[in-house]
Design an enzyme around this catalytic site. Sequence first.
Site, PDB file in Angstrom:
ATOM      1  N   LYS A  39       0.834  -1.203   0.000  1.00 40.46           N
ATOM      2  CA  LYS A  39       0.000   0.000   0.000  1.00 40.46           C
ATOM      3  C   LYS A  39       0.874   1.260   0.000  1.00 40.46           C
ATOM      4  O   LYS A  39       2.095   1.185   0.111  1.00 40.46           O
ATOM      5  CB  LYS A  39      -0.896   0.000   1.245  1.00 40.46           C
ATOM      6  CG  LYS A  39      -0.116   0.002   2.559  1.00 40.46           C
ATOM      7  CD  LYS A  39      -1.023  -0.079   3.759  1.00 40.46           C
ATOM      8  CE  LYS A  39      -0.198  -0.067   5.040  1.00 40.46           C
ATOM      9  NZ  LYS A  39      -1.029  -0.055   6.251  1.00 40.46           N
ATOM     10  N   ARG A 134      -9.898   0.183  15.601  1.00 37.81           N
ATOM     11  CA  ARG A 134      -9.918   0.910  14.341  1.00 37.81           C
ATOM     12  C   ARG A 134     -10.963   0.211  13.472  1.00 37.81           C
ATOM     13  O   ARG A 134     -12.144   0.465  13.644  1.00 37.81           O
ATOM     14  CB  ARG A 134      -8.512   0.911  13.719  1.00 37.81           C
ATOM     15  CG  ARG A 134      -8.247   2.028  12.750  1.00 37.81           C
ATOM     16  CD  ARG A 134      -6.777   2.097  12.360  1.00 37.81           C
ATOM     17  NE  ARG A 134      -6.274   0.867  11.768  1.00 37.81           N
ATOM     18  CZ  ARG A 134      -5.012   0.704  11.354  1.00 37.81           C
ATOM     19  NH1 ARG A 134      -4.131   1.684  11.497  1.00 37.81           N
ATOM     20  NH2 ARG A 134      -4.623  -0.436  10.811  1.00 37.81           N
ATOM     21  N   TYR A 259      15.845  29.882   8.367  1.00 33.99           N
ATOM     22  CA  TYR A 259      14.641  30.532   8.869  1.00 33.99           C
ATOM     23  C   TYR A 259      14.583  30.513  10.397  1.00 33.99           C
ATOM     24  O   TYR A 259      14.899  29.505  11.032  1.00 33.99           O
ATOM     25  CB  TYR A 259      13.391  29.829   8.322  1.00 33.99           C
ATOM     26  CG  TYR A 259      13.161  30.047   6.842  1.00 33.99           C
ATOM     27  CD1 TYR A 259      12.896  31.306   6.335  1.00 33.99           C
ATOM     28  CD2 TYR A 259      13.205  28.975   5.961  1.00 33.99           C
ATOM     29  CE1 TYR A 259      12.677  31.509   4.980  1.00 33.99           C
ATOM     30  CE2 TYR A 259      12.984  29.156   4.600  1.00 33.99           C
ATOM     31  CZ  TYR A 259      12.722  30.427   4.113  1.00 33.99           C
ATOM     32  OH  TYR A 259      12.508  30.616   2.768  1.00 33.99           O
ATOM     33  N   MET A 307      12.214  24.235   2.246  1.00 32.93           N
ATOM     34  CA  MET A 307      11.551  23.446   1.214  1.00 32.93           C
ATOM     35  C   MET A 307      12.537  22.765   0.270  1.00 32.93           C
ATOM     36  O   MET A 307      12.326  21.609  -0.138  1.00 32.93           O
ATOM     37  CB  MET A 307      10.598  24.321   0.404  1.00 32.93           C
ATOM     38  CG  MET A 307       9.813  23.562  -0.654  1.00 32.93           C
ATOM     39  SD  MET A 307       8.694  24.612  -1.593  1.00 32.93           S
ATOM     40  CE  MET A 307       7.498  25.043  -0.323  1.00 32.93           C
TER      41      MET A 307
END
EC number: 5.1.1.1
Length: 371
Positions: A39, A134, A259, A307
């Site tokens: 998956k 779940r 940053y 990024m």
Amino acid sequence: MNDPLMPAAYAVLNTDAVKRNVSVVRRHAPGAKIMAVIKANGYGHGLQRIAEVLADVDAFAVARGDEGIRLRKAGFEQPATVLEGFRNRDELDLFLSYGLDTVVHSFPQLDILESCPETGRLGVWLKVDTGMNRLGFRPADFSHAHQRLRECRVVKGPIRFMTHLANADDKTDVKTLRQIALFNETLAGCPGERSIANSAGILGWKDALTDWVRPGVMLYGISPFPSQTGSQIGLQPVMGLYSQLIAVKPAYPGETVGYSGTWRCPEPTRLGVIAIGYGDGYPRYARNGTPVLVNGRRVPLIGRVSMDMITVDLASQPDAKPGDPVTLWNDELPVEEIAQCADTIPYTLVCGITQRVQIIEREFEPATCES
């Protein structure tokens, strides 16, 4: 790698390692059938690519119907089970059209199956919720659900049964044994193949080994246990993530990097800027000090991950220069270690590789970090 056409950030996959990791599954669960979990785009490694490598396993497991349909459209005919099951009648019809097996875990699904006029076309796994809370029927509802499922005309072949372990990654947690016992008690006297073990169950809990096992993360050479790496338990990492230095520059005492200025330079040093960032899938929250390999040697991450770039302290590498190779993780720098430095799990890192990272299939050279 200095090919000018090569993207700055790229991942190298050793697909032969997947086969070796399957052999570890077989060694731990020699009598079990293998439902390989592919998956989430093969845990970030490529759904079709991994399916091709795993062509000789007994079945595939995917999370959602669209993943199973992708397998069928690509020509894969192996049994494939959709772990989340179908959501509505239209999706059930697609499962029937593409020959997908399903997990049945809720009464609304039973309502849909009972309304289906088809006969003997759907393979099913009935899921019991033994403590994951779940998906799955609670043990008290199992007999009723099982009886209704047996009467559904669309179901083909014997009904099979599964549960999912919640805490198997902790070998000291008795909840796993309680889940196994509850599953066995719930199914007592009920014929049909069973499946309990995920990767942690296969490697850590012999009582979880039944007719089928469902290896996931271990197929990709990653440990399901937080205190160990895949290599330490006999697995071979499949993915390596690489980039290169694109700038080297001085930094002086008191200056900050990146940053928000989360790292302040304590003494004159050399900074290296690397073409990788969270836009490529490198973890945004990797801490200062997270290891990176430059020219095969460890250097610390400094400053906040952005990024497209990260910055490292090159004080220990006075000769490093733009174009030098960088390893973010591979068999020499375990992805499990990087995940710990980012307060996450390795699953999120390999699944999070983005589309701008080029994937290359090649065997790793064990003696070097370069590719």
